[in-house]
Scaffold this motif. Structure first.
Motif, PDB file in Angstrom:
ATOM      1  N   GLU A 129     -16.208   9.140  14.290  1.00 51.06           N
ATOM      2  CA  GLU A 129     -17.341   8.288  14.058  1.00 51.06           C
ATOM      3  C   GLU A 129     -16.878   6.763  13.877  1.00 51.06           C
ATOM      4  O   GLU A 129     -17.837   5.881  14.267  1.00 51.06           O
ATOM      5  CB  GLU A 129     -18.419   8.731  13.118  1.00 51.06           C
ATOM      6  CG  GLU A 129     -18.877   9.971  13.516  1.00 51.06           C
ATOM      7  CD  GLU A 129     -18.043  11.325  12.869  1.00 51.06           C
ATOM      8  OE1 GLU A 129     -18.871  12.176  12.436  1.00 51.06           O
ATOM      9  OE2 GLU A 129     -16.753  11.065  12.848  1.00 51.06           O
ATOM     10  N   SER A 133     -15.634   2.302  20.154  1.00 50.82           N
ATOM     11  CA  SER A 133     -15.772   2.747  21.592  1.00 50.82           C
ATOM     12  C   SER A 133     -14.928   2.288  22.847  1.00 50.82           C
ATOM     13  O   SER A 133     -14.641   0.908  22.581  1.00 50.82           O
ATOM     14  CB  SER A 133     -17.250   2.538  21.990  1.00 50.82           C
ATOM     15  OG  SER A 133     -18.028   3.151  20.929  1.00 50.82           O
ATOM     16  N   ASP A 152     -21.872  15.414  21.674  1.00 49.64           N
ATOM     17  CA  ASP A 152     -22.891  14.363  20.961  1.00 49.64           C
ATOM     18  C   ASP A 152     -22.004  13.421  20.453  1.00 49.64           C
ATOM     19  O   ASP A 152     -22.295  12.033  20.396  1.00 49.64           O
ATOM     20  CB  ASP A 152     -23.679  14.873  19.895  1.00 49.64           C
ATOM     21  CG  ASP A 152     -24.648  14.104  19.012  1.00 49.64           C
ATOM     22  OD1 ASP A 152     -25.012  13.104  19.427  1.00 49.64           O
ATOM     23  OD2 ASP A 152     -24.981  14.687  17.943  1.00 49.64           O
ATOM     24  N   SER A 154     -18.920  12.441  20.966  1.00 50.96           N
ATOM     25  CA  SER A 154     -18.191  11.646  21.796  1.00 50.96           C
ATOM     26  C   SER A 154     -18.664  10.797  23.203  1.00 50.96           C
ATOM     27  O   SER A 154     -18.093  10.335  24.184  1.00 50.96           O
ATOM     28  CB  SER A 154     -16.809  12.438  22.435  1.00 50.96           C
ATOM     29  OG  SER A 154     -17.320  13.615  22.831  1.00 50.96           O
ATOM     30  N   ARG A 155     -19.974  11.105  23.117  1.00 51.88           N
ATOM     31  CA  ARG A 155     -20.592  10.530  24.345  1.00 51.88           C
ATOM     32  C   ARG A 155     -20.259   8.993  24.808  1.00 51.88           C
ATOM     33  O   ARG A 155     -20.347   8.531  25.834  1.00 51.88           O
ATOM     34  CB  ARG A 155     -22.200  10.857  24.406  1.00 51.88           C
ATOM     35  CG  ARG A 155     -22.888  10.428  23.306  1.00 51.88           C
ATOM     36  CD  ARG A 155     -24.436  10.697  23.390  1.00 51.88           C
ATOM     37  NE  ARG A 155     -25.019  10.304  22.095  1.00 51.88           N
ATOM     38  CZ  ARG A 155     -26.251  10.209  21.938  1.00 51.88           C
ATOM     39  NH1 ARG A 155     -27.156  10.714  22.869  1.00 51.88           N
ATOM     40  NH2 ARG A 155     -26.928   9.864  20.679  1.00 51.88           N
ATOM     41  N   ARG A 156     -20.374   8.241  23.623  1.00 49.61           N
ATOM     42  CA  ARG A 156     -20.015   6.863  23.848  1.00 49.61           C
ATOM     43  C   ARG A 156     -18.791   6.572  24.403  1.00 49.61           C
ATOM     44  O   ARG A 156     -18.646   5.429  24.894  1.00 49.61           O
ATOM     45  CB  ARG A 156     -20.440   6.219  22.549  1.00 49.61           C
ATOM     46  CG  ARG A 156     -19.387   6.663  21.471  1.00 49.61           C
ATOM     47  CD  ARG A 156     -19.792   6.029  19.930  1.00 49.61           C
ATOM     48  NE  ARG A 156     -18.842   6.527  19.079  1.00 49.61           N
ATOM     49  CZ  ARG A 156     -17.614   5.776  18.855  1.00 49.61           C
ATOM     50  NH1 ARG A 156     -17.236   4.568  18.984  1.00 49.61           N
ATOM     51  NH2 ARG A 156     -17.046   6.429  17.484  1.00 49.61           N
ATOM     52  N   THR A 159     -17.857   7.857  30.603  1.00 50.54           N
ATOM     53  CA  THR A 159     -18.574   7.083  31.745  1.00 50.54           C
ATOM     54  C   THR A 159     -18.738   8.297  32.883  1.00 50.54           C
ATOM     55  O   THR A 159     -18.637   9.246  32.881  1.00 50.54           O
ATOM     56  CB  THR A 159     -17.755   6.170  32.458  1.00 50.54           C
ATOM     57  OG1 THR A 159     -16.639   6.624  33.085  1.00 50.54           O
ATOM     58  CG2 THR A 159     -16.913   5.089  31.265  1.00 50.54           C
ATOM     59  N   GLU A 207     -23.755  11.198  30.456  1.00 52.09           N
ATOM     60  CA  GLU A 207     -24.522  11.008  29.210  1.00 52.09           C
ATOM     61  C   GLU A 207     -24.576  12.513  28.660  1.00 52.09           C
ATOM     62  O   GLU A 207     -25.479  13.252  28.791  1.00 52.09           O
ATOM     63  CB  GLU A 207     -25.983  10.522  29.584  1.00 52.09           C
ATOM     64  CG  GLU A 207     -26.061   9.113  30.150  1.00 52.09           C
ATOM     65  CD  GLU A 207     -27.380   8.657  30.156  1.00 52.09           C
ATOM     66  OE1 GLU A 207     -28.331   9.417  29.926  1.00 52.09           O
ATOM     67  OE2 GLU A 207     -27.830   7.451  30.502  1.00 52.09           O
ATOM     68  N   LYS A 209     -25.740  14.264  26.288  1.00 55.17           N
ATOM     69  CA  LYS A 209     -26.604  14.058  24.833  1.00 55.17           C
ATOM     70  C   LYS A 209     -26.727  15.248  24.135  1.00 55.17           C
ATOM     71  O   LYS A 209     -26.361  16.342  24.507  1.00 55.17           O
ATOM     72  CB  LYS A 209     -27.899  13.796  25.769  1.00 55.17           C
ATOM     73  CG  LYS A 209     -28.089  12.533  26.428  1.00 55.17           C
ATOM     74  CD  LYS A 209     -29.464  12.317  26.890  1.00 55.17           C
ATOM     75  CE  LYS A 209     -29.552  11.048  27.791  1.00 55.17           C
ATOM     76  NZ  LYS A 209     -30.907  11.110  28.199  1.00 55.17           N
TER      77      LYS A 209
END
Length: 211
Positions: A129, A133, A152, A154-156, A159, A207, A209
């Motif tokens: 966290e 990014s 959740d 690591s989604r940022r 791509t 994404e 999510k």
């Protein structure tokens, strides 16, 4: 299927672009030494370290297309360096980032990256966290978190071109089956070459999510 140490070592040597054997031999020596000071891996697994840990990590390269532009390989919860540090040894020209929050392991991983002469291998000694990014070409994780939680967190870093390679052991198929429908279609399970009962979750998800 890899069934012994000789076969495991042969697979590793075949998949490495460079003569990585001296690095891996040194790494195994240091791993055995350090395991007596901190519990990096189970002591029993050291008897089959090439099969259980090294080949188990390096087999992920079989799922990376040759044409992939490797901007960053991001390994989450790398622990003793699997699979991230093993990948860095096999592909020292790649930028590999190992995320590990436990202080003693961070210190050991940093020392190993220096001794193994891996200047493109970076250690992020903090919780995921808190990591800045950055777009990852590949995201890997071995026993880091349940699949929905992993996606959740690591989604940022993901791509449209990010490849996810997630060794999940015996739970691989069940974890994919339990994903929401929109995520389930993005992932599939490949059999592990080192354990007939284990699987690798492979996929691309722009994404990822949460469930």
């Amino acid at each position: 299927m890899i069934t012994n140490e000789q076969e495991a070592r042969a697979l590793v040597e075949r998949l490495c672009d460079v003569d990585a054997a001296p690095r891996f031999d040194l790494f195994v020596e240091r791993l055995r030494e350090e395991n007596g000071r901190q519990n990096l891996v189970s002591a029993a697994s050291l008897d089959s370290v090439w099969q259980r840990h090294i080949a188990d990590s390096i087999q992920l390269l079989l799922h990376v297309p040759r044409e992939t532009t490797m901007e960053l390989w991001l390994d989450l919860g790398t622990g003793a360096g699997f699979p991230g540090l093993a990948i860095a040894m096999a592909r020292p020209e790649w930028n590999v980032c190992l995320v590990e929050s436990r202080k003693r392991r961070v210190e050991w991983l940093s020392a190993m990256a220096a001794e193994l002469e891996l200047p493109r291998c970076r250690i992020e000694g903090k919780r995921l966290e808190l990591v800045d990014s950055a777009p990852a070409s590949v995201i890997s994780a071995r026993a880091f978190a349940p699949l929905p939680r992993l996606l959740d967190l690591s989604r940022r870093f993901s791509t449209s071109g990010t490849l996810w390679l997630l060794p999940k052991g015996r739970s691989a198929a069940n974890e994919v089956d339990e994903l929401p429908r929109q995520l389930k279609r993005m992932f599939h399970v490949e059999p592990s070459l080192t354990d007939p009962e284990s699987g690798i979750v492979v996929g691309r998800a722009k994404e990822a999510k949460p469930a």
